[in-house]
Design a protein around this motif. Structure first.
Motif, PDB file in Angstrom:
ATOM      1  N   PHE A   4       2.497   5.859   5.916  1.00  0.00           N
ATOM      2  CA  PHE A   4       1.558   4.777   5.631  1.00  0.00           C
ATOM      3  C   PHE A   4       1.690   3.652   6.657  1.00  0.00           C
ATOM      4  O   PHE A   4       0.707   3.016   7.021  1.00  0.00           O
ATOM      5  N   VAL A 140      -6.380  -1.031  -3.634  1.00  0.00           N
ATOM      6  CA  VAL A 140      -6.957   0.308  -3.721  1.00  0.00           C
ATOM      7  C   VAL A 140      -8.454   0.174  -3.950  1.00  0.00           C
ATOM      8  O   VAL A 140      -8.896  -0.285  -4.999  1.00  0.00           O
ATOM      9  N   ARG A 145      -9.313   5.197  -0.770  1.00  0.00           N
ATOM     10  CA  ARG A 145      -9.326   6.538  -1.358  1.00  0.00           C
ATOM     11  C   ARG A 145      -9.953   7.546  -0.392  1.00  0.00           C
ATOM     12  O   ARG A 145      -9.437   8.655  -0.206  1.00  0.00           O
ATOM     13  N   PHE A 148      -7.528   8.064   2.854  1.00  0.00           N
ATOM     14  CA  PHE A 148      -6.283   8.779   2.588  1.00  0.00           C
ATOM     15  C   PHE A 148      -6.549  10.222   2.163  1.00  0.00           C
ATOM     16  O   PHE A 148      -5.781  11.124   2.500  1.00  0.00           O
ATOM     17  N   TYR A 149      -7.633  10.441   1.439  1.00  0.00           N
ATOM     18  CA  TYR A 149      -7.974  11.822   1.061  1.00  0.00           C
ATOM     19  C   TYR A 149      -8.280  12.652   2.305  1.00  0.00           C
ATOM     20  O   TYR A 149      -7.779  13.769   2.463  1.00  0.00           O
ATOM     21  N   TYR A 153      -3.839  13.221   2.061  1.00  0.00           N
ATOM     22  CA  TYR A 153      -3.022  12.762   0.946  1.00  0.00           C
ATOM     23  C   TYR A 153      -3.694  13.077  -0.390  1.00  0.00           C
ATOM     24  O   TYR A 153      -4.889  12.850  -0.556  1.00  0.00           O
ATOM     25  N   ASP A 154      -2.912  13.586  -1.328  1.00  0.00           N
ATOM     26  CA  ASP A 154      -3.385  13.751  -2.703  1.00  0.00           C
ATOM     27  C   ASP A 154      -2.834  12.579  -3.507  1.00  0.00           C
ATOM     28  O   ASP A 154      -1.761  12.662  -4.103  1.00  0.00           O
ATOM     29  N   MET A 155      -3.566  11.493  -3.486  1.00  0.00           N
ATOM     30  CA  MET A 155      -3.103  10.266  -4.112  1.00  0.00           C
ATOM     31  C   MET A 155      -3.374  10.291  -5.613  1.00  0.00           C
ATOM     32  O   MET A 155      -4.296  10.973  -6.073  1.00  0.00           O
ATOM     33  N   PHE A 162      -1.546   4.731  -7.431  1.00  0.00           N
ATOM     34  CA  PHE A 162      -1.934   4.808  -6.016  1.00  0.00           C
ATOM     35  C   PHE A 162      -1.327   3.628  -5.258  1.00  0.00           C
ATOM     36  O   PHE A 162      -0.690   3.788  -4.212  1.00  0.00           O
ATOM     37  N   GLN A 165       2.478   3.845  -4.823  1.00  0.00           N
ATOM     38  CA  GLN A 165       2.888   4.908  -3.903  1.00  0.00           C
ATOM     39  C   GLN A 165       2.809   4.443  -2.450  1.00  0.00           C
ATOM     40  O   GLN A 165       3.632   4.820  -1.624  1.00  0.00           O
ATOM     41  N   VAL A 166       1.815   3.623  -2.149  1.00  0.00           N
ATOM     42  CA  VAL A 166       1.703   3.075  -0.795  1.00  0.00           C
ATOM     43  C   VAL A 166       2.729   1.956  -0.597  1.00  0.00           C
ATOM     44  O   VAL A 166       3.442   1.915   0.411  1.00  0.00           O
TER      45      VAL A 166
END
Length: 211
Positions: A4, A140, A145, A148-149, A153-155, A162, A165-166
């Motif tokens: 990230f 977020v 979304r 990152f997708y 990334y599978d957030m 979400f 996690q970042v």
């Protein structure tokens, strides 16, 4: 794992500092954060031009909901947003419209209070925390979304999972979080659009190009 942070550094190197939030005062920033819900910034700018002569807390406090709605009409959903601004003002007034007072509040308590205001969801609350009250927090939004997708990334589906996690991988640096959100928005407008423009993308070498 520093992925990230690597993404941030690539975006910052490519786009440079964004100098967000686009506002002349902190109060204007807070109002803009509510106005931008479900609309483009272009429409917000039109509403802010109408609001310019009234952009002080004690002035907004005295304007009726109906008058306020008419002023912010260009932002869309103006009746709803006028009520949300008034609800926000009711909360802000408990701190005498004093930003420094608010900054002394524990961040968990502050976020809880913001989320208790009708019409203020996690994204709007965190935008206000970051850009008005100097709390480093990851925002977020649909742009984050999407990016990152596509990167692979599978957030988590939930907003706060979400966000956490970042955040756990990033240094708790206000400027970094301030710029990160702005850079993701800029990247979504320039390269990672709904139909992406991958040529010249600064993240191409780390992107799985999931569409």
């Amino acid at each position: 794992m520093q992925d990230f942070l690597k993404i941030y550094n690539k975006l910052f190197t490519y786009y440079g500092p964004q100098g967000w939030w686009p506002a002349e005062t902190t109060f204007e920033m807070m109002i803009g954060a509510i106005l931008v819900q479900n609309t483009s910034w272009r429409n917000v700018e039109k509403a802010l031009i109408n609001l310019k002569p009234f952009l002080k807390p004690y002035v907004i406090e005295k304007i009726s909901v109906e008058e306020l709605a008419e002023l912010i009409r260009p932002s869309g959903f103006f009746n709803i947003k006028a009520k949300r601004i008034k609800s926000y003002m009711d909360w802000f007034k408990t701190y005498e419209y004093d930003i420094q007072q608010v900054k002394k509040i524990d961040r968990v308590k502050l976020r809880g209070e913001l989320l208790s205001i009708k019409g203020i969801g996690p994204e709007t609350a965190d935008v206000i925390q970051l850009y008005a009250f100097d709390i480093p927090i990851f925002i977020v939004d649909a742009y984050a979304r999407r990016i990152f997708y596509r990167l692979g990334y599978d957030m988590p589906d939930t907003y706060d999972d979400f966000r956490r996690q970042v955040e756990v991988e990033l240094p708790r640096d206000l400027v970094l979080f301030n710029e990160y959100h702005a850079l993701l928005v800029e990247h979504s407008k320039v390269h990672c659009k709904k139909t992406p423009i991958c040529g010249g993308c600064p993240l191409l070498e780390v992107c799985e190009r999931r569409l």
